[in-house]
Design a protein around this motif. Structure first.
Motif, PDB file in Angstrom:
ATOM      1  N   PRO A 145       4.884   9.211   8.004  1.00 13.31           N
ATOM      2  CA  PRO A 145       4.687   7.523   7.174  1.00 13.31           C
ATOM      3  C   PRO A 145       3.546   6.881   7.698  1.00 13.31           C
ATOM      4  O   PRO A 145       3.254   6.756   8.754  1.00 13.31           O
ATOM      5  CB  PRO A 145       5.965   7.011   7.821  1.00 13.31           C
ATOM      6  CG  PRO A 145       6.449   7.691   9.059  1.00 13.31           C
ATOM      7  CD  PRO A 145       5.730   9.025   8.966  1.00 13.31           C
ATOM      8  N   VAL A 146       2.685   6.439   6.655  1.00 16.06           N
ATOM      9  CA  VAL A 146       1.691   5.468   7.029  1.00 16.06           C
ATOM     10  C   VAL A 146       1.413   4.377   6.291  1.00 16.06           C
ATOM     11  O   VAL A 146       2.056   4.024   5.193  1.00 16.06           O
ATOM     12  CB  VAL A 146       0.374   6.632   6.557  1.00 16.06           C
ATOM     13  CG1 VAL A 146       0.326   7.522   7.544  1.00 16.06           C
ATOM     14  CG2 VAL A 146       0.356   6.762   5.222  1.00 16.06           C
ATOM     15  N   ALA A 147       0.765   3.399   7.092  1.00 12.10           N
ATOM     16  CA  ALA A 147       0.343   2.157   6.378  1.00 12.10           C
ATOM     17  C   ALA A 147      -1.169   1.989   6.625  1.00 12.10           C
ATOM     18  O   ALA A 147      -1.654   2.160   7.750  1.00 12.10           O
ATOM     19  CB  ALA A 147       1.176   0.821   6.433  1.00 12.10           C
ATOM     20  N   LEU A 193       3.345   6.807   1.944  1.00 13.76           N
ATOM     21  CA  LEU A 193       2.747   5.558   1.830  1.00 13.76           C
ATOM     22  C   LEU A 193       3.985   4.718   2.128  1.00 13.76           C
ATOM     23  O   LEU A 193       4.422   4.287   1.228  1.00 13.76           O
ATOM     24  CB  LEU A 193       1.790   5.260   0.774  1.00 13.76           C
ATOM     25  CG  LEU A 193       0.432   5.790   0.427  1.00 13.76           C
ATOM     26  CD1 LEU A 193       0.120   5.769  -0.742  1.00 13.76           C
ATOM     27  CD2 LEU A 193      -0.367   5.403   1.579  1.00 13.76           C
ATOM     28  N   ARG A 194       4.104   4.053   3.204  1.00 12.75           N
ATOM     29  CA  ARG A 194       5.247   3.194   3.681  1.00 12.75           C
ATOM     30  C   ARG A 194       4.967   1.782   3.564  1.00 12.75           C
ATOM     31  O   ARG A 194       5.896   0.922   3.232  1.00 12.75           O
ATOM     32  CB  ARG A 194       5.848   3.559   4.659  1.00 12.75           C
ATOM     33  CG  ARG A 194       7.115   2.821   5.200  1.00 12.75           C
ATOM     34  CD  ARG A 194       7.759   3.491   6.462  1.00 12.75           C
ATOM     35  NE  ARG A 194       8.709   4.574   6.046  1.00 12.75           N
ATOM     36  CZ  ARG A 194       9.434   5.402   6.730  1.00 12.75           C
ATOM     37  NH1 ARG A 194       9.644   5.376   7.973  1.00 12.75           N
ATOM     38  NH2 ARG A 194      10.140   6.223   6.176  1.00 12.75           N
ATOM     39  N   GLY A 195       3.722   1.327   3.817  1.00 12.82           N
ATOM     40  CA  GLY A 195       3.220  -0.046   3.557  1.00 12.82           C
ATOM     41  C   GLY A 195       1.871  -0.508   3.724  1.00 12.82           C
ATOM     42  O   GLY A 195       0.969   0.296   3.563  1.00 12.82           O
ATOM     43  N   VAL A 196       1.587  -1.737   4.029  1.00 10.60           N
ATOM     44  CA  VAL A 196       0.442  -2.188   4.441  1.00 10.60           C
ATOM     45  C   VAL A 196       0.087  -3.109   5.412  1.00 10.60           C
ATOM     46  O   VAL A 196       1.207  -3.794   5.719  1.00 10.60           O
ATOM     47  CB  VAL A 196      -0.289  -2.960   3.234  1.00 10.60           C
ATOM     48  CG1 VAL A 196       0.592  -4.013   2.414  1.00 10.60           C
ATOM     49  CG2 VAL A 196      -1.502  -3.192   3.156  1.00 10.60           C
ATOM     50  N   GLU A 223      -0.550  -5.696  -5.942  1.00 12.08           N
ATOM     51  CA  GLU A 223      -0.777  -4.453  -6.638  1.00 12.08           C
ATOM     52  C   GLU A 223      -0.473  -3.128  -5.908  1.00 12.08           C
ATOM     53  O   GLU A 223      -0.234  -2.175  -6.708  1.00 12.08           O
ATOM     54  CB  GLU A 223      -2.303  -4.519  -6.815  1.00 12.08           C
ATOM     55  CG  GLU A 223      -3.014  -3.601  -7.738  1.00 12.08           C
ATOM     56  CD  GLU A 223      -2.675  -3.333  -9.187  1.00 12.08           C
ATOM     57  OE1 GLU A 223      -2.899  -2.515  -9.621  1.00 12.08           O
ATOM     58  OE2 GLU A 223      -2.033  -4.579  -9.815  1.00 12.08           O
ATOM     59  N   LEU A 224      -0.676  -3.034  -4.631  1.00 13.66           N
ATOM     60  CA  LEU A 224      -0.367  -1.851  -4.129  1.00 13.66           C
ATOM     61  C   LEU A 224       1.090  -1.486  -4.102  1.00 13.66           C
ATOM     62  O   LEU A 224       1.503  -0.166  -4.369  1.00 13.66           O
ATOM     63  CB  LEU A 224      -0.745  -2.006  -2.407  1.00 13.66           C
ATOM     64  CG  LEU A 224      -2.068  -1.915  -2.312  1.00 13.66           C
ATOM     65  CD1 LEU A 224      -2.523  -2.168  -0.758  1.00 13.66           C
ATOM     66  CD2 LEU A 224      -3.005  -0.660  -2.698  1.00 13.66           C
ATOM     67  N   HIS A 225       1.900  -2.467  -4.001  1.00 13.24           N
ATOM     68  CA  HIS A 225       3.209  -2.111  -4.107  1.00 13.24           C
ATOM     69  C   HIS A 225       3.763  -1.683  -5.629  1.00 13.24           C
ATOM     70  O   HIS A 225       4.491  -0.884  -6.047  1.00 13.24           O
ATOM     71  CB  HIS A 225       4.256  -3.637  -3.691  1.00 13.24           C
ATOM     72  CG  HIS A 225       5.524  -3.482  -3.851  1.00 13.24           C
ATOM     73  ND1 HIS A 225       6.515  -2.139  -3.518  1.00 13.24           N
ATOM     74  CD2 HIS A 225       6.387  -4.428  -4.637  1.00 13.24           C
ATOM     75  CE1 HIS A 225       7.610  -2.434  -3.754  1.00 13.24           C
ATOM     76  NE2 HIS A 225       7.681  -3.744  -4.193  1.00 13.24           N
ATOM     77  N   ARG A 226       3.038  -2.494  -6.586  1.00  9.82           N
ATOM     78  CA  ARG A 226       3.351  -1.989  -8.017  1.00  9.82           C
ATOM     79  C   ARG A 226       2.972  -0.333  -8.317  1.00  9.82           C
ATOM     80  O   ARG A 226       3.541   0.216  -8.997  1.00  9.82           O
ATOM     81  CB  ARG A 226       2.627  -2.892  -8.971  1.00  9.82           C
ATOM     82  CG  ARG A 226       2.672  -2.694 -10.405  1.00  9.82           C
ATOM     83  CD  ARG A 226       1.648  -3.359 -11.191  1.00  9.82           C
ATOM     84  NE  ARG A 226       0.372  -2.977 -11.101  1.00  9.82           N
ATOM     85  CZ  ARG A 226      -0.052  -1.899 -11.863  1.00  9.82           C
ATOM     86  NH1 ARG A 226       0.680  -0.985 -12.568  1.00  9.82           N
ATOM     87  NH2 ARG A 226      -1.440  -1.577 -11.771  1.00  9.82           N
ATOM     88  N   GLU A 231       7.445  -0.366   1.253  1.00 10.64           N
ATOM     89  CA  GLU A 231       8.492  -0.875   1.732  1.00 10.64           C
ATOM     90  C   GLU A 231       8.214  -2.068   2.529  1.00 10.64           C
ATOM     91  O   GLU A 231       9.119  -2.783   2.528  1.00 10.64           O
ATOM     92  CB  GLU A 231       9.374   0.367   2.915  1.00 10.64           C
ATOM     93  CG  GLU A 231       9.661   1.471   2.368  1.00 10.64           C
ATOM     94  CD  GLU A 231      10.333   2.413   3.443  1.00 10.64           C
ATOM     95  OE1 GLU A 231      10.428   1.929   4.440  1.00 10.64           O
ATOM     96  OE2 GLU A 231      10.294   3.541   3.103  1.00 10.64           O
ATOM     97  N   PHE A 232       7.142  -2.435   2.952  1.00 14.68           N
ATOM     98  CA  PHE A 232       6.931  -3.476   4.025  1.00 14.68           C
ATOM     99  C   PHE A 232       5.253  -3.913   3.910  1.00 14.68           C
ATOM    100  O   PHE A 232       4.413  -3.281   3.719  1.00 14.68           O
ATOM    101  CB  PHE A 232       7.122  -3.103   5.553  1.00 14.68           C
ATOM    102  CG  PHE A 232       6.159  -2.055   6.184  1.00 14.68           C
ATOM    103  CD1 PHE A 232       4.934  -2.608   6.714  1.00 14.68           C
ATOM    104  CD2 PHE A 232       6.426  -0.554   6.166  1.00 14.68           C
ATOM    105  CE1 PHE A 232       4.111  -1.701   7.288  1.00 14.68           C
ATOM    106  CE2 PHE A 232       5.714   0.139   6.802  1.00 14.68           C
ATOM    107  CZ  PHE A 232       4.481  -0.333   7.443  1.00 14.68           C
ATOM    108  N   PHE A 233       5.377  -5.181   4.451  1.00 15.48           N
ATOM    109  CA  PHE A 233       3.835  -5.974   4.765  1.00 15.48           C
ATOM    110  C   PHE A 233       3.891  -6.393   6.088  1.00 15.48           C
ATOM    111  O   PHE A 233       4.763  -7.129   6.692  1.00 15.48           O
ATOM    112  CB  PHE A 233       3.572  -6.897   3.693  1.00 15.48           C
ATOM    113  CG  PHE A 233       2.241  -7.677   4.029  1.00 15.48           C
ATOM    114  CD1 PHE A 233       1.293  -6.858   4.573  1.00 15.48           C
ATOM    115  CD2 PHE A 233       2.403  -8.981   3.322  1.00 15.48           C
ATOM    116  CE1 PHE A 233      -0.058  -7.860   4.635  1.00 15.48           C
ATOM    117  CE2 PHE A 233       1.368  -9.969   3.608  1.00 15.48           C
ATOM    118  CZ  PHE A 233       0.075  -9.321   4.396  1.00 15.48           C
TER     119      PHE A 233
END
Length: 425
Positions: A145-147, A193-196, A223-226, A231-233
């Motif tokens: 899992p990465v952000a 891709l789990r988050g940013v 935009e990344l979520h779309r 899952e998270f910020f």
């Protein structure tokens, strides 16, 4: 708030005399208030209540097992920057599934360790690292899992050595490069891709930099979520604490009378309204805020040396015990363990190490001190023991955790034999 106060002319940590602790355990000595740590966690947790959130304590601030266990019991997650910190979380009963792993130089061994432990997410700081994590995960037949850590190029106006959010810093990936890199990451078979994430710096004492960074990030995160269904910020950490007038900040009405550099409520007011509509879990990574004002370093005066121009107070603590003043020119309030009266004297408080930089304060107005007097450096719970060393072949200090009237030896003082363990002549 914190739980250090004078009672009957003696300085106390919660219900325990610091002078009595110094007498029993010796000096230099770190002492932590457990109630302060828990109250700080609860205050931030409450302030963020409108959000689906996870507090990941940035344990580089203080990784002592006894404090980690306190936070794990509150349900805290942990922000890691090494495999050693992950090991400590596990030893303290923390949940690897609530851990984020940051840092620009993760090794193969650390990535493997984190994947096997089942951490929540890697915070990736470069495209090269992203590719490497995918290679390691492929070999282990795991999905990592990465952000991606975004460098928002927002100046937090903090000390140059603890700012992290501008393009002059080594951290994160340039804001403009993020969308394309997320897209390229979708081609990697063993990452998800789990988050940013972002983090702009440490010891930030106003809400404005946080608000500005979040405002800049929101359109990108949307935009990344779309595109990638995140899952998270993770908005990082950096909430500052009180260093000057720190003892007074423990009074019950202090916040109302003087305010503070940044309260949990003020911090939340600056970011929560922007984050509520994202539909993502929000991660925060406080470190110093949780433990900084929860710890003190005790020391004893060895000698007082007067020259024609200076009054030197030479103590048994040194820069190897608390390096922040030498490294950052940082201020720590210095108070006696037994209250004193009388006219103050401008004094240089110095340690015994053979370095001119082994200085804690210069021309600090202090009540007259003499050999055998004991003092406390306040606000020493963060980046105190965790940055300690054995320079000049000096054993590291003991650590004490106080909860009410209960005293726990969290770490024994190092013996001389500990200093050569693993060496051969």
């Amino acid at each position: 708030m914190h739980h250090f106060h004078y009672k009957g002319g003696k300085l106390y940590a919660e219900g325990v005399s610091l002078d009595a602790l110094a007498e029993e355990y010796g000096t230099p000595l770190y002492v932590y208030s457990g109630h302060t740590v828990v109250e700080h966690y609860k205050a931030l947790d409450h302030a963020l209540k409108p959000l689906d959130h996870l507090i990941c304590y940035a344990m580089k601030a203080n990784s002592t097992l006894a404090l980690l266990r306190l936070l794990a019991r509150q349900g805290s997650g942990f922000d890691l920057v090494s495999g050693g910190e992950l090991f400590r979380v596990q030893q303290a009963g923390g949940d690897p599934g609530k851990c984020t792993f940051a840092g620009v130089g993760k090794t193969r061994a650390e990535i493997e360790q984190a994947l096997r432990a089942g951490i929540y997410c890697f915070m990736v700081e470069s495209e090269a690292e992203l590719t490497f994590i995918n290679e390691v995960a492929t070999r282990l037949r795991k999905i990592a899992p990465v952000a991606l850590r975004v460098n928002p190029n927002v100046d937090a106006k903090t000390h140059s050595k603890i700012t992290t959010g501008t393009y002059e810093n080594k951290f994160g990936i340039a804001f403009e490069e993020i969308p394309a890199l997320y897209q390229r990451a979708t081609a990697l078979k063993h990452v998800t891709l789990r988050g940013v994430q972002m983090h702009i710096g440490s010891q930030i004492t106003t809400a404005a930099p946080f608000a500005a960074a979040v405002k800049k990030m929101i359109p990108l995160v949307r935009e990344l979520h779309r595109r990638h269904r995140l899952e998270f910020f993770d908005i990082g950490g950096g909430i500052g604490i009180v260093y000057e007038d720190a003892l007074a900040s423990g009074q019950p009405d202090w916040w109302k009378k003087k305010g503070a550099p940044l309260t949990p409520a003020a911090y939340a007011e600056s970011v929560v309204p922007q984050l509520r509509t994202l539909g993502l879990k929000v991660l925060v990574e406080p470190g110093r805020f949780m433990v900084g004002n929860a710890g003190v370093l005790l020391s004893e005066v060895l000698y007082v040396k007067k020259t024609g121009k200076k009054n030197f107070v030479i103590i048994d603590a040194a820069m190897n015990d608390l390096i922040r003043p030498a490294f950052y020119d940082s201020y720590h309030e210095i108070v006696p363990l037994r209250a004193k009266t009388g006219k103050t004297i401008p004094s240089d408080v110095v340690g015994p190490i053979c370095e001119s930089g082994d200085t804690f304060a210069k021309d600090r107005p202090l009540q007259p001190l003499k050999t055998g007097d004991r003092i406390a450096f306040l606000s020493a719970g963060a980046y105190g023991f965790t940055m300690a060393s054995n320079y000049n072949t000096r054993p590291r200090a003991a650590e004490i955790l106080v909860e009410g009237t209960k005293v726990k030896l969290a770490r024994k003082r190092e013996a001389l034999v500990d200093l050569i363990r693993g060496e051969t002549a």
